[in-house]
Design an enzyme around this catalytic site. Structure first.
Site, short mmCIF file in Angstrom:
data_model
loop_
_atom_site.label_atom_id
_atom_site.label_comp_id
_atom_site.label_asym_id
_atom_site.label_seq_id
_atom_site.Cartn_x
_atom_site.Cartn_y
_atom_site.Cartn_z
N ARG A 133 7.05 5.63 2.30
CA ARG A 133 5.83 6.30 2.22
C ARG A 133 5.07 6.30 2.91
O ARG A 133 5.00 6.44 4.25
CB ARG A 133 5.14 6.47 0.87
CG ARG A 133 3.88 7.36 1.31
CD ARG A 133 3.00 8.08 0.18
NE ARG A 133 3.12 8.99 -0.79
CZ ARG A 133 3.10 10.08 -0.64
NH1 ARG A 133 2.76 10.83 0.07
NH2 ARG A 133 3.38 10.87 -1.94
N ASP B 236 -2.64 -1.36 -3.55
CA ASP B 236 -3.37 0.02 -4.43
C ASP B 236 -2.23 0.29 -5.74
O ASP B 236 -2.78 0.83 -5.61
CB ASP B 236 -3.75 1.27 -3.27
CG ASP B 236 -2.49 1.35 -2.57
OD1 ASP B 236 -1.25 1.09 -3.09
OD2 ASP B 236 -2.73 1.90 -1.64
N LEU C 209 0.81 -1.26 -0.01
CA LEU C 209 0.29 -0.06 -0.03
C LEU C 209 0.81 1.61 0.17
O LEU C 209 1.89 1.64 0.75
CB LEU C 209 -0.98 -0.06 0.72
CG LEU C 209 -1.80 -0.99 1.73
CD1 LEU C 209 -2.45 -1.25 2.71
CD2 LEU C 209 -2.85 -1.38 0.50
N HIS C 210 0.71 2.05 -1.37
CA HIS C 210 1.62 3.11 -1.01
C HIS C 210 0.36 4.20 -1.68
O HIS C 210 0.97 5.77 -1.52
CB HIS C 210 2.79 2.89 -1.70
CG HIS C 210 2.10 2.97 -3.63
ND1 HIS C 210 2.33 2.05 -3.70
CD2 HIS C 210 1.87 4.07 -4.06
CE1 HIS C 210 1.90 2.36 -4.97
NE2 HIS C 210 1.72 3.49 -5.94
N ARG C 211 -0.74 4.37 -1.40
CA ARG C 211 -1.58 5.73 -2.46
C ARG C 211 -1.06 6.81 -1.05
O ARG C 211 -1.80 6.13 -0.33
CB ARG C 211 -2.57 5.44 -3.16
CG ARG C 211 -2.64 4.80 -3.97
CD ARG C 211 -2.16 5.42 -5.73
NE ARG C 211 -2.09 3.75 -6.51
CZ ARG C 211 -0.85 4.27 -7.31
NH1 ARG C 211 -0.38 5.59 -7.59
NH2 ARG C 211 -0.75 3.82 -7.24
#
Ligand code: UD1
Ligand code: UDP
Length: 392
Positions: free
Chosen positions: A268, A306, A234-236
């Site tokens: 992130r 994502d 996940l990184h959005r």
């Protein structure tokens, strides 16, 4: 600003790099600049760069790495594992706000393109480096080729969507890998003669590296049984920069009570995990190299993500993918039957083990052009163009 790995590369052009000697001993102009910057760029461009060099070895091929991603596990590991050439220029732009990061690429790539005077600039995907490189090339009147053109989420709150629309508008060659990309571009009035269905170069990379990642058995090396675990990425910003991340981790904790959960964490996301209480059975790690990741992906019971690229890779691999977003610019993966859009709804994570039911879904037919030969078709287009930029 963090400066990327120092491989002794030049960062400013010298006079010996302004051209190449052709077979007649004449100095010919530089021809092609390829731009990479972030993790998915390497995977999309490696086969294109290799094919260009194979087909037109006499041309001068220049590789520019903007340095948007710079940690070893976000950059150098890909260049090594994918057998990419050393970049000719490292721009070292590093992290920053969208404006700062984009502006740094604008400033630093302009002198490179002015010195190299290429006949074509190739940019992949939808990251800030892609937009900045395309903008500079357009202002210098250098033709642009966009790899993975035409994708649309129809969600302008995604920074990538803004980048996609603008880069497509500026590009002379739009290389697409799904039918809906052609429809999207047509709706925006982007000319049909600029659009070329070549297939998916990211899948080329996967196919090429298949024997290597399949023999890696990364899951077993971590003490996991293939087909038994949930792999998570996940990184959005919409998910990991706000309150949703806490609920994601809570729900993943519930899943971890039922099946192993493996979560290689994007930097992130890592920066935002700090204060959260994490279930001890969630196995967090740094990002993993590409071969290891593909091995884990291929052997997962399912993937929760994502990521754009991972929606595609799971489709090719026939692995169930649950996408924690309200939309996808890759509806072809949903139609293929592997990808389920959960919405930006962390509470739905808890339902994944039950949704998996009896186990893995039946193998799916990969979408058209996801076959390992997209880069070859892409170079065919450049060779056959009205004003060819590649000798072939
Ligand atoms: C970028 C792309 C996104 C893509 C993703 C792939 C944009 C707008 N976003 O998002 O489309 O899906 O790459 O992974 O271009 N960081 C490190 N080390 C690194 C790189 C980043 O620590 O090597 C950290 C920094 O704190 C940085 C943050 O990650 O501020 C975000 O990096 P950035 O490149 O701005 O965006 P991504 O979220 O990686
Ligand atoms: N990937 C990887 N290691 C990881 C996570 C992802 O090698 O720990 C690879 C993955 O196989 C895919 C690419 O990185 O090829 C996707 O990058 P990312 O999800 O960062 O970007 P997106 O595709 O969303 O733009």
């Amino acid at each position: 600003m963090r400066i990327p790995l120092n491989r002794g590369l030049r960062t400013v052009p010298d006079s010996s790099t302004r051209g190449y000697l052709n077979a007649c001993g004449t100095l010919s102009p530089v021809r092609i600049v390829s731009v990479i910057g972030a993790r998915p760029n390497f995977v999309k461009m490696a086969p294109v760069i290799a094919e260009l060099r194979r087909r037109d070895p006499e041309a001068r091929h220049v590789l520019v790495h903007t340095g948007q991603h710079y940690d070893r596990l976000m950059s150098a590991v890909f260049i090594d594992e994918l057998g990419m050439p050393e970049p000719d220029y490292l721009l070292g732009v590093g992290s920053g706000s969208h404006a700062v990061q984009t502006a740094r690429v604008l400033e630093r790539i302009e002198p490179v393109l002015q010195a190299e005077k290429p006949g074509l600039v190739i940019v992949p995907g939808d990251v800030n480096s892609t937009l900045a490189a395309a903008l500079v090339a357009a202002k210098l009147e250098i033709p642009i080729a966009h790899v993975e053109a035409g994708l649309r989420s129809f969600d302008r709150s995604m920074p990538e969507e803004v980048n996609r629309v603008l880069v497509d508008e500026l590009s002379e060659f739009l290389f697409i890998h799904s039918e809906e990309a052609a429809d999207n571009l047509r709706r925006e009035g982007v000319g049909g003669e600029r659009v070329h269905f070549v297939g998916n170069t990211m899948i080329d990379t996967l196919v090429t590296l298949s024997p290597r990642f399949r023999s890696l058995c990364a899951a077993e090396q971590l003490g996991l049984v293939p087909g038994s675990y949930l792999l998570v990425t996940l990184h959005r910003p919409a998910l990991v920069d706000g309150p949703a991340l806490a609920e994601v981790m809570e729900r993943l904790g519930e899943v971890a009570e039922q099946m192993p959960v493996l979560f290689p964490v994007h930097p992130r996301t890592m920066a935002n995990l700090g204060e959260l209480s994490l279930h001890p059975r969630i196995r967090l790690s740094e990002p993993v190299g590409y071969l290891e990741f593909l091995s884990l992906e291929a052997d997962a019971a399912a993937v929760l993500t994502d990521s754009g690229g991972i929606q595609e890779e799971t489709t090719y691999l026939g692995v169930p993918c649950f996408t924690l977003r309200d939309n996808t610019e890759r509806p072809v993966t949903v139609r293929a039957g592997t990808n389920t859009l959960l919405g930006l709804a962390p509470q739905r994570i808890a339902g994944i083990p039950a949704a998996l039911g009896e186990g893995r879904s039946a193998p799916v037919e990969p979408p058209r052009g996801w076959d390992g030969q997209a880069a070859e078709r892409l170079v065919d287009v450049l060779v056959g163009a009205a004003r060819p930029v590649v000798a072939g």
